[in-house]
Scaffold this active site. Structure first.
Site: not given
Length: 313
Positions: A161-163
């Site tokens: 996830a590109k958090c």
């Protein structure tokens, strides 16, 4: 020549707004980014006709929605709607140059806690873009170290996830590297295997084979990495292995390079005092990858037009 002035517009949850009017309340400061997910997207100009192409726009928006799903953001945004929004934004700003866009999804509304989930809050999306010079044809290798920080794992935070929160891990590694006189850091995973650089995936060339850590080595499922693997295999006829990598393999490598939306394709000349190749410039495989990537991203190869979204200013 790139125009360094501020853009005229941003895009906020469905509409264009003038730059100076694009605001959120101070109570959202920090709260919006703790749980926020984002995408960085590049656009490249074809200097033959001035056209700007957004590189793999649809794949980036698909990954944004996947990241939103992983962190349990309930929303009504669609891939098509987000793609249209970014095209409208780049067009409204009149860019006829290389551009970089940031798309951020975050919880809006009033909140009082960084830690407590408030799943009923509305989800907002903000996009901004700016002119930027591509460094793709730079062949000078950078100096790297192995960070004392360990790359996040599935047991900590979801690496795929590109958090925004995930990126503090790489930020600490980058600061450590720069304070110790290096250009960039490399992070190992919890098993001591090579993971990635902050914001970029790693490729190594050794004994005629290109090797890159697999997506299960605590790395982001990188769109640029996928493009590079396809170009190396299908266009350059190079053998590419996706497998675990030991740090000592890097010391013996013939070539090493990073790739990512921000870094594009960047050669590595030294890792902890071990010279890679001649220690200065990119090797032949890296140079071939850079040339192919640049030609694909700027619209010079029609067979890759499905990776490009045209922006008519």
């Amino acid at each position: 020549m790139v125009n360094e002035s501020l853009p005229q517009y941003v895009w906020m949850t469905g509409s264009l707004r003038p730059w100076n009017e694009a605001m959120v309340h101070v109570s959202l400061l920090g709260h919006a980014t703790v749980s926020g997910v984002f995408e960085g997207i590049r656009g490249y100009q074809d200097h033959r006709d001035g056209q700007v192409y957004l590189f793999r726009l649809r794949e980036h928006m698909e990954r944004l929605l996947e990241s939103m799903k992983i962190v349990r953001m309930d929303h009504t945004f669609t891939v098509d709607g987000l793609c249209e929004g970014l095209v409208d934004l780049v067009r409204a700003n009149g860019y006829r140059c290389d551009v970089n866009a940031l798309v951020l999804a975050y919880y809006g509304g009033l909140t009082w806690s960084f830690a407590q989930p408030e799943l009923h809050r509305p989800v907002e999306v903000a996009m901004r873009c700016r002119s930027i010079n591509s460094r793709l044809l730079t062949d000078k290798g950078i100096r790297c170290c192995i960070s004392t920080w360990t790359r996040i794992s599935e047991a900590d935070l979801p690496p795929r996830a590109k958090c925004v929160s995930n990126y503090h891990n790489g930020r600490l590694a980058s600061m450590e590297a720069q304070l110790n006189g290096y250009d960039q850091a490399l992070l190992l995973d919890h098993q001591g295997k090579v993971a990635e650089a902050p914001g970029a995936c790693l490729f190594m060339v050794r004994k005629g084979t290109v090797v890159t850590p697999p997506t299960t080595s605590s790395i982001l499922e990188s769109i640029t990495r996928d493009a590079v693997i396809r170009l190396l295999r299908e266009e350059l006829g190079v053998t590419v292995q996706e497998r675990e990598v030991d740090r000592s393999e890097l010391y013996a490598a013939d070539e090493v390079f990073f790739c990512g939306t921000g870094m594009e394709i960047l050669p590595v000349g030294e890792i902890e005092g071990h010279r890679i190749g001649d220690g200065q410039s990119a090797g032949p495989v890296t140079l071939d990858a850079i040339a192919w990537y640049q030609n694909v991203a700027s619209g010079k190869l029609p067979e890759f037009s499905h990776w490009l979204t045209e922006v008519t200013a």
